[in-house]
Design a protein around this motif. Sequence first.
Motif, PDB file in Angstrom:
ATOM      1  N   ARG A   1     -13.253 -13.683  -3.730  1.00 57.31           N
ATOM      2  CA  ARG A   1     -13.741 -14.774  -3.979  1.00 57.31           C
ATOM      3  C   ARG A   1     -13.390 -15.610  -2.840  1.00 57.31           C
ATOM      4  O   ARG A   1     -12.482 -15.684  -1.780  1.00 57.31           O
ATOM      5  N   GLN A   2     -14.105 -16.388  -2.847  1.00 59.66           N
ATOM      6  CA  GLN A   2     -14.144 -17.958  -1.412  1.00 59.66           C
ATOM      7  C   GLN A   2     -12.415 -18.659  -1.388  1.00 59.66           C
ATOM      8  O   GLN A   2     -12.212 -18.954  -2.538  1.00 59.66           O
ATOM      9  N   GLY A   3     -11.600 -18.469  -0.393  1.00 58.31           N
ATOM     10  CA  GLY A   3     -10.546 -18.895  -0.650  1.00 58.31           C
ATOM     11  C   GLY A   3      -9.397 -18.843  -1.664  1.00 58.31           C
ATOM     12  O   GLY A   3      -8.179 -18.496  -1.569  1.00 58.31           O
TER      13      GLY A   3
ATOM     14  N   CYS B   1      -6.939 -12.340   0.186  1.00 57.67           N
ATOM     15  CA  CYS B   1      -7.827 -12.312   1.475  1.00 57.67           C
ATOM     16  C   CYS B   1      -6.569 -11.944   2.576  1.00 57.67           C
ATOM     17  O   CYS B   1      -6.751 -11.031   3.333  1.00 57.67           O
TER      18      CYS B   1
ATOM     19  N   ASP C   1     -21.803 -10.384  -5.981  1.00 56.49           N
ATOM     20  CA  ASP C   1     -21.239 -11.809  -6.399  1.00 56.49           C
ATOM     21  C   ASP C   1     -21.070 -11.819  -8.000  1.00 56.49           C
ATOM     22  O   ASP C   1     -19.893 -13.054  -7.955  1.00 56.49           O
TER      23      ASP C   1
ATOM     24  N   GLN D   1     -16.940 -13.338  -8.301  1.00 57.35           N
ATOM     25  CA  GLN D   1     -16.928 -14.868  -9.447  1.00 57.35           C
ATOM     26  C   GLN D   1     -16.472 -14.873 -10.712  1.00 57.35           C
ATOM     27  O   GLN D   1     -15.657 -15.748 -11.522  1.00 57.35           O
TER      28      GLN D   1
ATOM     29  N   GLU E   1     -22.654 -10.439   4.561  1.00 61.36           N
ATOM     30  CA  GLU E   1     -21.413 -11.515   4.325  1.00 61.36           C
ATOM     31  C   GLU E   1     -22.302 -13.332   4.420  1.00 61.36           C
ATOM     32  O   GLU E   1     -23.621 -13.657   4.933  1.00 61.36           O
TER      33      GLU E   1
ATOM     34  N   GLU F   1     -20.811 -16.627   3.280  1.00 61.44           N
ATOM     35  CA  GLU F   1     -20.325 -17.946   2.667  1.00 61.44           C
ATOM     36  C   GLU F   1     -20.181 -18.054   1.835  1.00 61.44           C
ATOM     37  O   GLU F   1     -19.145 -19.407   1.466  1.00 61.44           O
ATOM     38  N   ALA F   2     -20.616 -17.873   0.579  1.00 65.22           N
ATOM     39  CA  ALA F   2     -19.788 -17.991  -0.919  1.00 65.22           C
ATOM     40  C   ALA F   2     -18.441 -16.771  -0.968  1.00 65.22           C
ATOM     41  O   ALA F   2     -17.927 -17.244  -1.595  1.00 65.22           O
ATOM     42  N   PHE F   3     -18.345 -16.246  -0.197  1.00 64.59           N
ATOM     43  CA  PHE F   3     -16.844 -15.490  -0.007  1.00 64.59           C
ATOM     44  C   PHE F   3     -15.890 -15.129   1.176  1.00 64.59           C
ATOM     45  O   PHE F   3     -16.649 -15.602   2.087  1.00 64.59           O
ATOM     46  N   SER F   4     -15.067 -14.399   0.734  1.00 63.74           N
ATOM     47  CA  SER F   4     -14.101 -14.716   2.431  1.00 63.74           C
ATOM     48  C   SER F   4     -14.051 -13.029   2.356  1.00 63.74           C
ATOM     49  O   SER F   4     -14.415 -12.284   1.153  1.00 63.74           O
ATOM     50  N   TYR F   5     -14.171 -12.563   3.716  1.00 64.79           N
ATOM     51  CA  TYR F   5     -14.079 -11.677   4.149  1.00 64.79           C
ATOM     52  C   TYR F   5     -12.314 -10.838   5.104  1.00 64.79           C
ATOM     53  O   TYR F   5     -11.877 -11.252   5.328  1.00 64.79           O
TER      54      TYR F   5
END
Length: 262
Positions: free
Chosen positions: A46-48, A52, A151, A155, A170, A172-176
């Motif tokens: 999840r982003q942020g 990660c 996704d 989420q 990849e 921008e909605a997620f971190s990798y």
Amino acid sequence: MRKSIRILAVCMCALLLLSLSACGGSSGYRVVDTFSAEGSYVIAFRQGDRICELVSAAMRELAANGSLRSASYRWFGEDLVSVKGEGGEMNDLWDQVPERVITVGVDVTNMPMSYETADGYLGFDVDVANYICGFLGWQMVIYPIDPADVDVELQSGNIDMAMGIPESDETEAFSYSPAYLTSRYVLVARVSGKVRDRSAMKGKRLGVAVTDLEILMQDEKFVQSVGSITYQTNTDGLFRALMEGDVDGILVSSVVAAYYMK
């Protein structure tokens, strides 16, 4: 200069084919052509999400101590690991590692990356996730997912991280994580057959996984030249069809080919 670069690229491609084909004698299979440029796999979060950074640092530590390389040799017979590390990447992060249970999403139809047996879940991605969670002191739970639903699963909180995501997917909605495994798509044929490259597939039978149709359609001329296309839902079915003579060649990722040909 451009001519020299093209010559070098051709030589590197030839070396890849030779290295993979060399494994094919005893297995009965061989790689006869390549279909895509080299790609890599990453882990999605999840982003942020703080984990990660922790997982990425742990991966570099595991690359440095040889654990990931050992897993690659165990599953593929060669070192396909792309992430690098020098050791000590976790030195300033240990006090930030929480005690927790991590739910790991994997595609359990993606042998040898991840698959289900009567005794549980196995595969290279499962081993990597086990190494990471064990290194960080986390309890791990495997959660089967459809790759198309990554996704939604992330989420919704059903999973904390998703293994085996193509780097090309990849967003921008997620971190990798860093890319941890290299791969490309290749054409595999029987050693005893007459197929030596993709041109020899003219009028013959091709097998491909439904999930890899996008890769196949990148060469429309080749698609139009084959006699028929058989679709499979998993890689094990593809190699079984090739072994039994139901198809003359199959399109698979090089990591899958390495597993069946080791």
